[in-house]
Design a protein around this motif. Structure first.
Motif, PDB file in Angstrom:
ATOM      1  N   GLU A  68      28.978  41.285  38.527  1.00 42.35           N
ATOM      2  CA  GLU A  68      27.635  40.805  38.851  1.00 42.35           C
ATOM      3  C   GLU A  68      27.365  39.438  38.225  1.00 42.35           C
ATOM      4  O   GLU A  68      26.758  38.571  38.845  1.00 42.35           O
ATOM      5  N   HIS A  69      27.844  39.250  37.009  1.00 36.86           N
ATOM      6  CA  HIS A  69      27.594  38.000  36.293  1.00 36.86           C
ATOM      7  C   HIS A  69      28.324  36.822  36.939  1.00 36.86           C
ATOM      8  O   HIS A  69      27.756  35.735  37.077  1.00 36.86           O
ATOM      9  N   TRP A  70      29.592  37.022  37.319  1.00 38.48           N
ATOM     10  CA  TRP A  70      30.407  35.947  37.874  1.00 38.48           C
ATOM     11  C   TRP A  70      30.294  35.826  39.390  1.00 38.48           C
ATOM     12  O   TRP A  70      30.654  34.807  39.947  1.00 38.48           O
ATOM     13  N   GLY A  71      29.876  36.888  40.060  1.00 41.91           N
ATOM     14  CA  GLY A  71      29.879  36.872  41.515  1.00 41.91           C
ATOM     15  C   GLY A  71      31.283  36.972  42.088  1.00 41.91           C
ATOM     16  O   GLY A  71      31.523  36.662  43.245  1.00 41.91           O
ATOM     17  N   GLN A  72      32.215  37.394  41.258  1.00 42.74           N
ATOM     18  CA  GLN A  72      33.617  37.569  41.647  1.00 42.74           C
ATOM     19  C   GLN A  72      34.067  38.923  41.128  1.00 42.74           C
ATOM     20  O   GLN A  72      33.812  39.267  39.965  1.00 42.74           O
ATOM     21  N   ARG A  73      34.713  39.695  41.975  1.00 36.10           N
ATOM     22  CA  ARG A  73      35.063  41.064  41.631  1.00 36.10           C
ATOM     23  C   ARG A  73      36.070  41.135  40.484  1.00 36.10           C
ATOM     24  O   ARG A  73      37.079  40.433  40.477  1.00 36.10           O
ATOM     25  N   VAL A  74      35.774  41.984  39.514  1.00 32.11           N
ATOM     26  CA  VAL A  74      36.687  42.302  38.426  1.00 32.11           C
ATOM     27  C   VAL A  74      37.227  43.698  38.714  1.00 32.11           C
ATOM     28  O   VAL A  74      36.477  44.669  38.737  1.00 32.11           O
ATOM     29  N   HIS A  75      38.532  43.783  38.965  1.00 32.25           N
ATOM     30  CA  HIS A  75      39.175  45.055  39.302  1.00 32.25           C
ATOM     31  C   HIS A  75      39.564  45.795  38.031  1.00 32.25           C
ATOM     32  O   HIS A  75      39.880  45.176  37.010  1.00 32.25           O
ATOM     33  N   ASP A  80      48.190  53.258  32.167  1.00 34.43           N
ATOM     34  CA  ASP A  80      48.774  54.500  31.667  1.00 34.43           C
ATOM     35  C   ASP A  80      47.623  55.347  31.139  1.00 34.43           C
ATOM     36  O   ASP A  80      46.471  54.935  31.222  1.00 34.43           O
ATOM     37  N   PRO A  81      47.893  56.533  30.614  1.00 34.36           N
ATOM     38  CA  PRO A  81      46.782  57.391  30.160  1.00 34.36           C
ATOM     39  C   PRO A  81      45.946  56.799  29.023  1.00 34.36           C
ATOM     40  O   PRO A  81      44.878  57.293  28.730  1.00 34.36           O
ATOM     41  N   CYS A  82      46.428  55.723  28.405  1.00 31.96           N
ATOM     42  CA  CYS A  82      45.730  55.183  27.236  1.00 31.96           C
ATOM     43  C   CYS A  82      45.239  53.753  27.389  1.00 31.96           C
ATOM     44  O   CYS A  82      44.733  53.183  26.430  1.00 31.96           O
ATOM     45  N   ALA A  83      45.400  53.141  28.567  1.00 34.61           N
ATOM     46  CA  ALA A  83      44.987  51.743  28.699  1.00 34.61           C
ATOM     47  C   ALA A  83      44.507  51.439  30.106  1.00 34.61           C
ATOM     48  O   ALA A  83      45.019  51.978  31.081  1.00 34.61           O
ATOM     49  N   LEU A  84      43.505  50.558  30.183  1.00 33.34           N
ATOM     50  CA  LEU A  84      43.009  50.057  31.450  1.00 33.34           C
ATOM     51  C   LEU A  84      43.266  48.556  31.506  1.00 33.34           C
ATOM     52  O   LEU A  84      43.275  47.876  30.482  1.00 33.34           O
ATOM     53  N   ARG A  85      43.474  48.070  32.717  1.00 30.70           N
ATOM     54  CA  ARG A  85      43.682  46.638  32.937  1.00 30.70           C
ATOM     55  C   ARG A  85      42.532  46.130  33.798  1.00 30.70           C
ATOM     56  O   ARG A  85      42.276  46.665  34.874  1.00 30.70           O
ATOM     57  N   LEU A  86      41.836  45.117  33.322  1.00 24.63           N
ATOM     58  CA  LEU A  86      40.765  44.471  34.069  1.00 24.63           C
ATOM     59  C   LEU A  86      41.312  43.127  34.529  1.00 24.63           C
ATOM     60  O   LEU A  86      41.905  42.394  33.724  1.00 24.63           O
ATOM     61  N   HIS A  87      41.159  42.818  35.825  1.00 24.47           N
ATOM     62  CA  HIS A  87      41.715  41.563  36.311  1.00 24.47           C
ATOM     63  C   HIS A  87      40.919  41.012  37.486  1.00 24.47           C
ATOM     64  O   HIS A  87      40.207  41.739  38.175  1.00 24.47           O
ATOM     65  N   LEU A  88      41.072  39.733  37.703  1.00 24.12           N
ATOM     66  CA  LEU A  88      40.481  39.055  38.839  1.00 24.12           C
ATOM     67  C   LEU A  88      41.470  39.078  40.002  1.00 24.12           C
ATOM     68  O   LEU A  88      42.656  39.376  39.810  1.00 24.12           O
ATOM     69  N   ASP A  89      41.004  38.733  41.212  1.00 24.12           N
ATOM     70  CA  ASP A  89      41.909  38.633  42.357  1.00 24.12           C
ATOM     71  C   ASP A  89      43.015  37.635  42.043  1.00 24.12           C
ATOM     72  O   ASP A  89      42.779  36.586  41.452  1.00 24.12           O
TER      73      ASP A  89
END
Length: 97
Positions: A68-75, A80-89
């Motif tokens: 919402e802040h950037w107007g660009q989707r953050v996926h 794995d069961p212990c980590a998430l990855r946040l990334h841009l297109d």
């Protein structure tokens, strides 16, 4: 004989984290928003540990707020069961090791 128990609360088992208060939760999300947002803005992705469902929900909320802040989707992707990855297109695949 049955006794009524008043003002009795469950005690956390040794080693279990106690839930955050509302104020602590807001501060944690604000800190993650700032810190993870800075890293994502610099390199396009970030990996962050998430061991519990609460931590995963917190990171999902941070990703939505960044979107919402950037107007660009953050996926958000579970690596794995212990980590998430946040990334841009364009930064969806992890770099070769």
């Amino acid at each position: 004989m049955i006794r009524d128990l008043y003002n009795v609360r469950w005690q956390p088992v040794d080693g279990d984290p106690t839930p955050l208060t509302e104020d602590e939760e807001q501060r944690a999300r604000a800190t993650l928003f700032h810190d993870l947002g800075t890293v994502i803005a610099e390199r396009g992705w970030v990996r962050f540990p998430a061991y519990s469902p609460e931590e995963r929900r917190r990171l999902l909320d941070v990703a939505h707020r960044l979107t919402e802040h950037w107007g660009q989707r953050v996926h958000v992707v579970a690596e794995d069961p212990c980590a998430l990855r946040l990334h841009l297109d364009g930064y969806g695949t992890p770099p070769a090791a």
